[in-house]
Design an enzyme around this catalytic site. Structure first.
Site, PDB file in Angstrom:
ATOM      1  N   GLU A  63      10.587  -3.867   4.363  1.00  0.00           N
ATOM      2  CA  GLU A  63      10.802  -4.616   3.364  1.00  0.00           C
ATOM      3  C   GLU A  63      11.670  -3.850   2.487  1.00  0.00           C
ATOM      4  O   GLU A  63      12.755  -4.341   1.976  1.00  0.00           O
ATOM      5  CB  GLU A  63       9.666  -4.858   2.471  1.00  0.00           C
ATOM      6  CG  GLU A  63       8.952  -6.308   3.193  1.00  0.00           C
ATOM      7  CD  GLU A  63       7.813  -5.963   4.372  1.00  0.00           C
ATOM      8  OE1 GLU A  63       7.735  -4.682   4.325  1.00  0.00           O
ATOM      9  OE2 GLU A  63       7.497  -6.974   4.623  1.00  0.00           O
ATOM     10  N   HIS A 131      -2.451 -11.493   0.561  1.00  0.00           N
ATOM     11  CA  HIS A 131      -1.512 -12.485   0.899  1.00  0.00           C
ATOM     12  C   HIS A 131      -1.501 -13.716   0.079  1.00  0.00           C
ATOM     13  O   HIS A 131      -1.438 -14.869   0.509  1.00  0.00           O
ATOM     14  CB  HIS A 131      -1.827 -12.852   2.284  1.00  0.00           C
ATOM     15  CG  HIS A 131      -1.668 -11.918   3.526  1.00  0.00           C
ATOM     16  ND1 HIS A 131      -2.413 -10.613   3.786  1.00  0.00           N
ATOM     17  CD2 HIS A 131      -0.721 -11.664   4.284  1.00  0.00           C
ATOM     18  CE1 HIS A 131      -1.801  -9.806   4.576  1.00  0.00           C
ATOM     19  NE2 HIS A 131      -0.877 -10.373   5.120  1.00  0.00           N
TER      20      HIS A 131
END
Lengths: 337, 445
Positions: A63, A131
């Protein structure tokens, strides 16, 4: 006019903008691989067929790396749309987003522009603590970033198109239960945000909220999933003779303060509902704005309905307890009368 | 966790009680429900139970103190609890009631200390201030009993006609339009000229639907709705309190004021401009010197006979009845009295009276003679003992010796509180006043 899910509306927005402007491209993990889902929630499904893998760029799990690539590309004149599979992974890219993208225009006295869009799914959906977070307040806190949070298909398309054309970095928070994703990515407990989307070109301007339901007795402000919780609560309250006005700001930065203040001046009561943790959250900020600017119009204390100050739990029964329910919104409103 | 020890409210007629004794010393332990202290009302002595278990601390009242209901006189704390120092004067919550407060509305509420803090939403407060509604008149129905907007609106609905600008009111009245039915669009809901113009432009049949012929209109509509505010509220509170709490008796006497009328004419010829009120103040103040029991007030269970004589004079003003006070009236000459009353009356009528000018009286004179009233039963101006009503002075047939002659006659009506003084002493005082009215030369004696 076509009926679309939010995932479809976002896909169409990206498709239209990529056709319109060759500088626009997508970058992220598994967004265009053959046989893949089209990102984690099908938004980019099929785009590689039309635009090829040069403009739908698949990356390794990195990322910080691909966000840095996107920031550089934006500074260099392209208009990247970055996809992180889960908003929780934004923490890996914080330095690029907060130290670079958000501050570059400021530090360069306006000579450098960073027209970057970062798409990030949020919300608790049976996936546990890493998540499932709602991250909006982390980014509304950073000067230099714009933040949008569409809750309908119409807004999703119109706001994303505006974000792509904006010369500033824009974070787009998308709620997993609102995507309307199909097939293997269908979410348990999802809410149908299917709505009419015009065939012709349109934009939804950044910084303009909407009143989802009019009412005279109390103002309920929600975003993303909690707009729907608020609307359902409003219907229940109406049975008891309480008419709630439900406001969806749509854009968190810049915020349509006037819409919220005008509503509170009318109703005299405010409840803010969000899925984020209570402390230091976005709801507290809305409460502070109203306390500062519309205090003398308040007829009752301001209430926040938020998640408790814990990570999102994994056990379904605990997650249901954690995410603000319709019942909690109803109770909060009733405590003001 | 501390628990406040409150003086219990003992029914509606008692708002002060006397502390008799503490059953527990400061610093000692007390159990919830055990007798904590004893109070005495006008009717009985009662034990008050401890509201919690713990140690008695911060005791501020002593046996013999007169206490206001709901005032805090101690706290019960956990044994090792560190208490914040009491801020401010300790008297704020347990203060003995000043003798003059009995008849002052507002103060009766204010002296109950922090328990009377008013919880009101900002929106409701804003509206109440805009419409000048006293907060003490509002009852809260919101969260935690707070006053919210609907409580103010309910009060307005009960009490007040909508606000209207002077121009709009004149227009409405000229056109015969009932502006109380209109919705104002001006600042704070005020009815403006535009609202009246709009209402007049609307066809009558639409604005005021015809009553169907079979309906008989029986509901009465008030001609005017007057909110009990400021002066009116004060008067209402005082007269009701007087009516409820005193034992009034009215004595009347017919006096021959021919000599008094002649005296006034003579003084006026000598350029000393005095009114009959000045003469009556002069006479009554001197009569009170000899009849001290009428110059008194009831304070709890004691009668206070006042040393100084301060005469209140009832004055009719646009805002209602006001009673400015001439201090030490028995020591002042007629010219000085005349000068003082002229100023006091003018200030009262202009709404400029200071609180000092309107308080401290020990006796009141009310004169309805100029309105053609012969005699009446004045209501006692608390906490005073008595009030003298003066009727009109007019020529009437009177028997002098064997002749019927025209004399200037006046009715005097003395209302007094029988709790403080009996009928005979009050009658003697009135007889003395009559004597001085009939023979003002006696004032020189």
């Amino acid at each position: 006019m076509a009926l679309m899910t939010i995932a479809e509306a976002l896909r169409q927005a990206i498709r239209e903008e990529m056709r319109r402007d060759p500088r626009v491209f997508c970058i992220g993990e598994d967004i265009g691989i053959p046989g893949g889902w089209g990102g984690a929630f099908t938004v980019t499904l099929g785009l590689a067929d039309e635009f090829g893998h040069e403009r739908i760029l698949d990356t390794p799990i990195s990322e910080l790396g691909f966000t840095g690539v996107a920031v550089g590309a934006a500074i260099g004149g392209l208009r990247p749309i970055v996809d992180v599979q889960y908003g929780d992974f934004l923490f890996l890219a914080m330095d690029q987003l907060v130290n670079e993208a958000a501050k570059m225009t400021y530090m360069s006295g306006g000579t450098i522009r960073v027209p970057l869009v970062m798409r990030a799914p949020v919300g608790a959906t049976r996936r546990g603590a890493q998540h499932a977070q709602s991250l909006e307040a982390f980014f509304t806190h950073v000067p230099g970033l714009k933040v949008i949070a569409p809750s309908t298909a119409y807004d999703a398309k119109g706001l994303l198109k505006s974000a792509i054309r904006d010369d500033n970095p824009v974070i787009v928070f998308e709620h997993k239960l609102l995507y309307g994703s199909k097939g293997p990515r269908k979410e348990q407990g999802a809410i149908s945000a299917v709505g009419e989307v015009p065939d012709e070109e349109y934009l939804v301007p950044l910084g303009k909220g909407v009143i989802r339901r009019e009412g005279r007795d109390v103002t309920i402000v929600g975003k993303l999933l909690t707009v729907y919780r608020a609307l359902e609560a409003a219907e229940r309250l109406a049975q008891d003779g309480i008419e709630a006005e439900v406001i969806d700001p749509r854009t968190l930065v810049p915020l349509d303060k006037g819409l919220i203040l005008d509503s509170v001046r009318k109703t005299g009561r405010l409840v803010v509902v969000e899925e984020d943790n209570l402390t230091g959250g976005w709801a507290g900020d809305i409460a502070a704005i109203v306390a500062e600017e519309a205090f003398y119009w308040l007829d009752a204390p301001i209430k926040r309905v938020s998640a408790p100050d814990t990570p999102p739990p994994f056990a379904p029964v605990m997650e249901d307890f954690y995410v603000p329910s319709v019942e909690r919104v109803v109770q909060a409103v009733k405590s003001l009368f | 966790m501390t628990t406040e020890v409150l003086v219990p409210p003992l029914g509606t007629t008692v708002d002060t009680v006397t502390l008799v004794k503490w059953y527990v010393e400061e610093g000692e332990t007390v159990q919830k429900g055990a007798p904590l202290f004893a109070v005495e009302t006008d009717k009985a002595t009662l034990d008050v139970e401890a509201p919690a278990s713990g140690v008695l601390r911060q005791v501020t009242a002593r046996p013999g103190d007169v206490l206001q209901a709901l005032s805090v006189i101690a706290v019960i704390a956990a044994p090792d609890e560190v208490l914040a120092e009491k801020t401010g004067a300790p008297s704020s919550s347990t203060q003995a009631i000043p003798s003059t407060s009995a008849s002052k509305p507002g103060q009766a509420v204010a002296v109950t200390g922090k328990r009377t803090r008013i919880f009101i939403s900002p929106r409701a407060r804003r509206l109440a201030e805009q419409r000048q509604i006293p907060l003490v008149g509002l009852r809260g129905s919101g969260p935690d009993g707070a006053i919210v907007e609907r409580d103010v609106l309910a009060y307005l609905e009960r009490n007040v006609a909508p606000a209207i600008t002077p121009v709009a009111q004149r227009m409405a009245e000229q056109a015969g339009l009932d502006w109380r039915q209109l919705q104002g669009s001006g600042a704070g809901g005020r009815i403006t000229r535009e609202d009246i113009e709009r209402a007049l432009a609307t066809p009558r049949s639409e604005a005021q639907p015809m009553v169907s012929p079979v309906t008989v209109e029986v509901a009465n509509t008030p001609l005017e709705v007057i909110s009990l505010q400021s002066v009116r509220a004060t008067i209402a509170e005082r007269v009701v309190r007087s009516h409820i709490t005193t034992a009034p008796v009215t004595l009347t006497a017919h006096a021959d004021a021919t000599a008094l009328v002649a005296l006034r004419q003579q003084l006026q010829q000598d350029d000393i401009d005095i009114s009959y009120n000045d003469l009556f103040i002069y006479i009554v103040a001197r009569a009170l010197r000899e009849h001290r029991r009428l110059n008194a007030s009831l304070d709890g269970d004691t009668i206070k006979v006042w040393q100084r004589i301060h005469i209140g004079l009832a004055v009719d003003t646009d805002r209602g009845l006001l009673v400015p006070v001439v201090y030490d009236a028995d020591t002042k000459g007629l010219a000085q009295l005349a000068q003082e009353t002229r100023t006091l009356i003018a200030r009262a009528q202009a709404g400029q009276s200071t609180p000092t000018e309107l308080s401290g009286g020990t006796f009141t004179i009310t004169n309805l003679g100029m309105l053609g009233i012969d005699s009446f039963t004045p209501i006692i101006n608390l906490p005073e003992c008595a009030i003298l009503g003066v009727g009109r002075i007019n020529r009437q047939a009177a028997v002098i010796g064997e002749n019927i002659v025209a004399r200037q006659m006046v009715w005097l009506s003395l209302s007094f509180d029988h709790r403080l003084v009996d009928g005979a002493p009050a009658a003697r005082f009135l007889r003395r006043v009559v004597q001085l009215v009939e023979g003002p030369h006696l004032l020189m004696a």
